[in-house]
Each structure stands twice: as C-alpha cells, then as structure tokens.
Design a protein around this motif. Sequence first.
Motif, mmCIF file in Angstrom:
data_model
loop_
_atom_site.group_PDB
_atom_site.id
_atom_site.type_symbol
_atom_site.label_atom_id
_atom_site.label_comp_id
_atom_site.label_asym_id
_atom_site.label_seq_id
_atom_site.Cartn_x
_atom_site.Cartn_y
_atom_site.Cartn_z
ATOM 1 N N VAL A 31 0.937 -1.155 -0.020
ATOM 2 C CA VAL A 31 0.028 0.154 -0.189
ATOM 3 C C VAL A 31 0.857 1.288 -0.038
ATOM 4 O O VAL A 31 2.026 1.283 0.403
ATOM 5 N N ASN A 32 0.509 2.349 -0.399
ATOM 6 C CA ASN A 32 0.824 3.540 -0.390
ATOM 7 C C ASN A 32 0.674 4.660 0.661
ATOM 8 O O ASN A 32 -0.315 4.263 1.284
ATOM 9 N N GLY A 33 1.380 5.545 0.959
ATOM 10 C CA GLY A 33 1.189 6.481 2.085
ATOM 11 C C GLY A 33 0.781 7.846 1.585
ATOM 12 O O GLY A 33 1.392 8.301 0.714
ATOM 13 N N TYR A 206 -4.181 3.579 -0.874
ATOM 14 C CA TYR A 206 -3.503 4.287 0.036
ATOM 15 C C TYR A 206 -3.697 4.278 1.479
ATOM 16 O O TYR A 206 -5.169 3.917 1.755
ATOM 17 N N VAL A 207 -2.999 4.545 2.334
ATOM 18 C CA VAL A 207 -3.532 4.744 3.711
ATOM 19 C C VAL A 207 -2.755 6.008 4.220
ATOM 20 O O VAL A 207 -1.822 6.567 3.572
ATOM 21 N N GLY A 208 -3.380 6.476 5.270
ATOM 22 C CA GLY A 208 -2.921 7.846 5.799
ATOM 23 C C GLY A 208 -3.769 9.023 6.207
ATOM 24 O O GLY A 208 -3.709 9.793 6.828
ATOM 25 N N GLU A 209 -4.838 9.013 5.587
ATOM 26 C CA GLU A 209 -6.008 9.983 5.414
ATOM 27 C C GLU A 209 -7.033 9.726 6.773
ATOM 28 O O GLU A 209 -7.768 10.386 7.298
ATOM 29 N N THR A 224 -8.546 2.805 7.638
ATOM 30 C CA THR A 224 -9.331 2.459 6.518
ATOM 31 C C THR A 224 -8.568 3.173 5.303
ATOM 32 O O THR A 224 -8.055 4.144 4.979
ATOM 33 N N PRO A 225 -8.259 1.796 4.277
ATOM 34 C CA PRO A 225 -7.692 2.205 3.207
ATOM 35 C C PRO A 225 -8.371 3.221 1.984
ATOM 36 O O PRO A 225 -9.850 2.948 2.142
ATOM 37 N N GLY A 226 -7.772 4.085 1.344
ATOM 38 C CA GLY A 226 -8.701 4.756 0.530
ATOM 39 C C GLY A 226 -8.180 4.157 -1.116
ATOM 40 O O GLY A 226 -7.064 3.610 -1.094
ATOM 41 N N VAL A 227 -9.108 4.244 -2.085
ATOM 42 C CA VAL A 227 -8.909 3.887 -3.259
ATOM 43 C C VAL A 227 -8.697 5.142 -4.388
ATOM 44 O O VAL A 227 -9.265 6.153 -4.399
ATOM 45 N N ASN A 228 -7.629 4.839 -5.179
ATOM 46 C CA ASN A 228 -7.080 5.861 -6.139
ATOM 47 C C ASN A 228 -7.907 5.400 -7.594
ATOM 48 O O ASN A 228 -7.107 4.505 -8.095
ATOM 49 N N LEU A 235 -9.415 10.357 -2.875
ATOM 50 C CA LEU A 235 -9.401 9.069 -2.567
ATOM 51 C C LEU A 235 -10.711 8.634 -1.930
ATOM 52 O O LEU A 235 -11.328 9.432 -1.273
ATOM 53 N N GLN A 236 -11.419 7.432 -2.463
ATOM 54 C CA GLN A 236 -12.574 6.913 -2.089
ATOM 55 C C GLN A 236 -12.323 5.829 -0.944
ATOM 56 O O GLN A 236 -11.650 4.916 -1.160
ATOM 57 N N TYR A 237 -13.525 5.888 -0.044
ATOM 58 C CA TYR A 237 -13.609 4.974 0.964
ATOM 59 C C TYR A 237 -14.668 3.992 0.839
ATOM 60 O O TYR A 237 -14.887 3.148 1.867
ATOM 61 N N ASP A 238 -15.597 4.078 -0.003
ATOM 62 C CA ASP A 238 -16.783 3.227 -0.236
ATOM 63 C C ASP A 238 -16.422 1.864 -0.123
ATOM 64 O O ASP A 238 -15.194 1.601 -1.129
ATOM 65 N N ASP A 239 -16.915 1.132 0.318
ATOM 66 C CA ASP A 239 -16.681 -0.424 0.198
ATOM 67 C C ASP A 239 -15.338 -0.931 0.882
ATOM 68 O O ASP A 239 -15.205 -2.109 0.946
#
Length: 264
Positions: A31-33, A206-209, A224-228, A235-239
């Motif tokens: 994962v990315n930061g 990504y993680v960090g937000e 909670t990881p976010g999707v790019n 970043l989107q966090y749905d699902d």
Amino acid sequence: MKQMKQWLMVAAVVALCGTMTGCKGNAQRPVNGTMEEAVAPGEAPQAVVDLMKKVNLDERYETLMEDKTTGVSVYSLLNCGDTVSSEGYGIVVGKGDVKTALPNLRHGRMPRARYDAATGDLWILGSDMEGTGVNVERPYLLRFGDDGYATIVNSIDPYEMQQALCKALTYSINGKEITFYADGKELAKATNTMEDMGGFMEDAIYVGEQISYGIEGPLQVHVTPGVNFVVGKVLQYDDMPTIIANVALDEKGGITLSDFKAEK
C-alpha cells in the motif's frame, strides 16, 4: 534461432510471474502512504497558553474522563471565551488536587482518554488532521510522577504509523475485487461498486488519511484504506474495510503491529 530466444524470454517471464503470485493485477503490492513526512504537533494559540497559566476548570472545559477511585481526571478546553476559539488545543490532567496544564496538546473534535491504574498509563487521543474524508489521530501516553504531575512520555506521529502500516499491508486486484493482506496473509476482500470513477490507478491503495485508535483495552490502530481511481484525485472509501491491529511501543517510539483483523 531467433524464435527460440523469444520463446525462452517468454517462458522466463511466465516463471517469474509465478513466483510473484501472479502478474500485474494479481500480484501483491505494498500500500502507499499519503503523508510524505512527519507531522509537527503544532503549538497552541497564545490565548490558550495565557488562559492555562492558571487552571480554572469552568464551563470552558469539557470532562473527558473522571475516575473517582484513582482521582485521575482529564479535561479538554472548548474555548477561551465567548468569541475566542481554542482551535482544538488545551488539555488539563488531574490527579487528586494536582492539575497539569498541557496547552500544546491538540485534542481536536473527538478526544478520548483512558487511565489504566494497574500500569499507571494514561492514554489521551488527540487529533493532528480533521476534515472531509480525513481523520488522523495522535495517541499520547502520559504517566504521573511522585508529585502527582503528569508528563507525556510517548506519542505516535501519524507518519510513523503510516510507514509501519505500509510495511505490513499489501493488496492485489482481480477485476473489481481488492484483496488485502497483512504480513503476507490474506486479511479481507472488498468489491468496488463505484461505476463512475473509471478504473483503478496503478498505485491504487493508499493509507494515511484515516488513522484512528482504540484505547478501551490494549492500544489498537484502526486504518481505512482509500482507493485511487483514474477519474478524480480524491481517495474514495466506499466499500473499504477498516483494518485493526494491536500496537506496541518501545521506549524509543518504535512501533510493532500484530494480530491484524478487518471489519466492514
């Protein structure tokens, strides 16, 4: 001869992909930061510093915790007056009649506190970043001296936690399905249901937000990881699942993560 060389090259690539648990989408990637450097805790406004030179626990403070058995209490400063904001700064820690003012501790919008009488550990959760889609907490570990005053003995910089998570967490993508792993072991699956964002970016997770903590028992991190996606830069966090791990700190602030699990 030329065709034989080309075939051998293809065979070598196929063999390499097999050792990487599948090519491209199916391979595990780290994962990315989102954070590029350490987060400075910041300093309280002068109005907070001036007010807390003398502790007067009135209506400007909110009680976060009060343990009548041990006499330990924690208060957050809501404001410096009717028209003067505290900007989220200011904590008072009490033990009996002794009060410790910590004006530069930023508690933010949703601070929490817990005292463990068996270990003498007082955990206070403050906030370093808050906003739309962003919630980044900072845990502070305090202990009391023989005189009853409290001292911050450790804290976790959000960047350092992010980096520890980036070392432990990987992911793979198969179509719309994202699989998360912790220390190489499968942890959770998530299926993307967003139809209007295009495909995933090459660096998709990504993680960090969104980094918060649990202090009800042993210290835990919740991320909670976010999707790019190709469309948009937010970043989107749905699902996405929330990944939880136990946190151990050494005396130098080194972080060890263990017992990973995931929750929807």
